[in-house]
Design a protein around this motif. Sequence first.
Motif, PDB file in Angstrom:
ATOM      1  N   UNK A 167      -5.110  -2.648   2.624  1.00  0.00           N
ATOM      2  CA  UNK A 167      -5.419  -1.267   2.260  1.00  0.00           C
ATOM      3  C   UNK A 167      -4.213  -0.626   1.597  1.00  0.00           C
ATOM      4  N   UNK A 168      -4.466   0.142   0.538  1.00  0.00           N
ATOM      5  CA  UNK A 168      -3.393   0.833  -0.166  1.00  0.00           C
ATOM      6  C   UNK A 168      -2.887   0.079  -1.379  1.00  0.00           C
ATOM      7  N   UNK A 169      -3.266  -1.203  -1.570  1.00  0.00           N
ATOM      8  CA  UNK A 169      -2.862  -1.930  -2.768  1.00  0.00           C
ATOM      9  C   UNK A 169      -3.727  -1.487  -3.953  1.00  0.00           C
ATOM     10  N   UNK A 170      -3.304  -1.872  -5.158  1.00  0.00           N
ATOM     11  CA  UNK A 170      -4.047  -1.524  -6.359  1.00  0.00           C
ATOM     12  C   UNK A 170      -5.037  -2.632  -6.716  1.00  0.00           C
ATOM     13  N   UNK A 171      -6.266  -2.226  -7.125  1.00  0.00           N
ATOM     14  CA  UNK A 171      -7.273  -3.147  -7.651  1.00  0.00           C
ATOM     15  C   UNK A 171      -7.382  -2.855  -9.148  1.00  0.00           C
ATOM     16  N   UNK A 172      -7.119  -3.874  -9.971  1.00  0.00           N
ATOM     17  CA  UNK A 172      -7.015  -3.649 -11.415  1.00  0.00           C
ATOM     18  C   UNK A 172      -7.990  -4.557 -12.170  1.00  0.00           C
ATOM     19  N   UNK A 173      -8.710  -3.950 -13.091  1.00  0.00           N
ATOM     20  CA  UNK A 173      -9.467  -4.694 -14.107  1.00  0.00           C
ATOM     21  C   UNK A 173      -8.666  -4.521 -15.406  1.00  0.00           C
ATOM     22  N   UNK A 174      -7.858  -5.519 -15.760  1.00  0.00           N
ATOM     23  CA  UNK A 174      -6.850  -5.334 -16.815  1.00  0.00           C
ATOM     24  C   UNK A 174      -7.425  -4.706 -18.087  1.00  0.00           C
ATOM     25  N   UNK A 175      -6.735  -3.645 -18.539  1.00  0.00           N
ATOM     26  CA  UNK A 175      -7.106  -2.958 -19.761  1.00  0.00           C
ATOM     27  C   UNK A 175      -8.336  -2.083 -19.645  1.00  0.00           C
TER      28      UNK A 175
ATOM     29  N   UNK B 241      -7.942   2.116  -5.763  1.00  0.00           N
ATOM     30  CA  UNK B 241      -7.173   1.902  -4.544  1.00  0.00           C
ATOM     31  C   UNK B 241      -7.990   1.009  -3.618  1.00  0.00           C
ATOM     32  N   UNK B 242      -7.421  -0.132  -3.252  1.00  0.00           N
ATOM     33  CA  UNK B 242      -8.121  -1.088  -2.387  1.00  0.00           C
ATOM     34  C   UNK B 242      -8.198  -0.518  -0.975  1.00  0.00           C
ATOM     35  N   UNK B 243      -9.411  -0.651  -0.336  1.00  0.00           N
ATOM     36  CA  UNK B 243      -9.598  -0.092   1.002  1.00  0.00           C
ATOM     37  C   UNK B 243      -9.299  -1.089   2.106  1.00  0.00           C
ATOM     38  N   UNK B 244      -8.947  -2.324   1.765  1.00  0.00           N
ATOM     39  CA  UNK B 244      -8.607  -3.346   2.753  1.00  0.00           C
ATOM     40  C   UNK B 244      -9.815  -4.048   3.333  1.00  0.00           C
ATOM     41  N   UNK B 245     -11.043  -3.653   2.923  1.00  0.00           N
ATOM     42  CA  UNK B 245     -12.246  -4.257   3.488  1.00  0.00           C
ATOM     43  C   UNK B 245     -13.200  -4.732   2.382  1.00  0.00           C
ATOM     44  N   UNK B 246     -12.680  -5.041   1.236  1.00  0.00           N
ATOM     45  CA  UNK B 246     -13.497  -5.537   0.132  1.00  0.00           C
ATOM     46  C   UNK B 246     -14.054  -4.449  -0.760  1.00  0.00           C
ATOM     47  N   UNK B 247     -13.604  -3.197  -0.594  1.00  0.00           N
ATOM     48  CA  UNK B 247     -14.095  -2.100  -1.421  1.00  0.00           C
ATOM     49  C   UNK B 247     -12.954  -1.415  -2.147  1.00  0.00           C
ATOM     50  N   UNK B 248     -13.275  -0.326  -2.876  1.00  0.00           N
ATOM     51  CA  UNK B 248     -12.276   0.374  -3.671  1.00  0.00           C
ATOM     52  C   UNK B 248     -12.647   1.840  -3.768  1.00  0.00           C
ATOM     53  N   UNK B 249     -11.632   2.738  -3.725  1.00  0.00           N
ATOM     54  CA  UNK B 249     -11.803   4.158  -3.994  1.00  0.00           C
ATOM     55  C   UNK B 249     -11.363   4.377  -5.433  1.00  0.00           C
TER      56      UNK B 249
ATOM     57  N   UNK C 246       1.671  11.723   7.977  1.00  0.00           N
ATOM     58  CA  UNK C 246       2.669  10.702   8.284  1.00  0.00           C
ATOM     59  C   UNK C 246       3.338  10.196   7.017  1.00  0.00           C
ATOM     60  N   UNK C 247       4.083   9.118   7.171  1.00  0.00           N
ATOM     61  CA  UNK C 247       4.805   8.510   6.074  1.00  0.00           C
ATOM     62  C   UNK C 247       3.891   7.600   5.253  1.00  0.00           C
ATOM     63  N   UNK C 248       4.520   6.910   4.318  1.00  0.00           N
ATOM     64  CA  UNK C 248       3.772   6.037   3.427  1.00  0.00           C
ATOM     65  C   UNK C 248       3.294   4.793   4.158  1.00  0.00           C
ATOM     66  N   UNK C 249       1.985   4.531   4.048  1.00  0.00           N
ATOM     67  CA  UNK C 249       1.378   3.300   4.521  1.00  0.00           C
ATOM     68  C   UNK C 249       0.052   3.132   3.775  1.00  0.00           C
ATOM     69  N   UNK C 250      -0.432   1.916   3.825  1.00  0.00           N
ATOM     70  CA  UNK C 250      -1.687   1.658   3.131  1.00  0.00           C
ATOM     71  C   UNK C 250      -2.838   2.450   3.703  1.00  0.00           C
ATOM     72  N   UNK C 251      -2.892   2.517   5.042  1.00  0.00           N
ATOM     73  CA  UNK C 251      -3.961   3.267   5.682  1.00  0.00           C
ATOM     74  C   UNK C 251      -3.871   4.753   5.374  1.00  0.00           C
ATOM     75  N   UNK C 252      -2.647   5.296   5.310  1.00  0.00           N
ATOM     76  CA  UNK C 252      -2.462   6.712   5.000  1.00  0.00           C
ATOM     77  C   UNK C 252      -2.893   7.004   3.562  1.00  0.00           C
ATOM     78  N   UNK C 253      -2.608   6.079   2.643  1.00  0.00           N
ATOM     79  CA  UNK C 253      -3.030   6.266   1.242  1.00  0.00           C
ATOM     80  C   UNK C 253      -4.551   6.322   1.153  1.00  0.00           C
TER      81      UNK C 253
END
Length: 288
Positions: free
Chosen positions: A243-251, A256-264, A175-182
Amino acid sequence: MSARRSARSAALLPEGQRTSFQAPTRAALAEATRQSRARPASASSPFRRRSIRNLARAGVFIVAAGMASVTALPAYAMMPTGTNPVASTVNAGQTFVDTSASATQTLDVNADAQVAALSATRDSYNSTDASVLQAQRDAEAAAAQAAADAVAAAAKAVETASTPSGPKTFAPPQGGYSGEAVVAYAEQFVGVVPYGWGADPNDSFGCDGLTQYVYGQFGISLPRGVDHQAALATRITQDEAVAGDLVVWPGEHIGIYDGAGGVIHSPDFGRYVEHAHSLWGSPVFYRL
């Protein structure tokens, strides 16, 4: 002559002191000589006393020397024959041991037993045959070759495991771009692609290499570098993150945020891409 000398001496005296002198006769002299020879020597004469003292001293010296010799003789007899000439002559080289003394140490050497042991060792000795030596050398060579083959096999296995066998096949985005698809697309790399400096699933993923590749499959181009990628996104709060947003620890790190408190994310060397179901530290959220 003695009479004339006596008369002359008397003439020299003063008149009042002169006396008459008569020389002894031959008979008187002979009688005096006989009486002197017959008289016994006095026991208290000085010469006799000195002789007795000298004899007593000589006797004491002889007795002391004899006692010292008797005292030292057992000690010399106990010395080894090589260092004790007295023992060599007195006891024919044999030493004496007083077994009644509790402090005396004795050593009993059974020469016959030692000779028998040496004889047994000598009798049981057999020279090694040339064929036996050759067999030993062959066995050692075979063991060395087996060890070398094992090392080579292990090295080849490591090389095979580290060398890609060919391009891996991954499913394209659905499909197209979406947080769940990412998130769904990124899940297929978990436990498969190792951490490294790359940005290709057929090689390796760094943390920023994973986000660059995944978002690139949806048409979003990102540079390498944690802070560079965050600079192209909009910062949001954790409550706003989906889901699909970025999780960053600066520097330091990005995922990739999973939308449920985790990260890939791709964590570190020696590990693979993984899905962590909780966050740590103080991450910052960004939306592309």
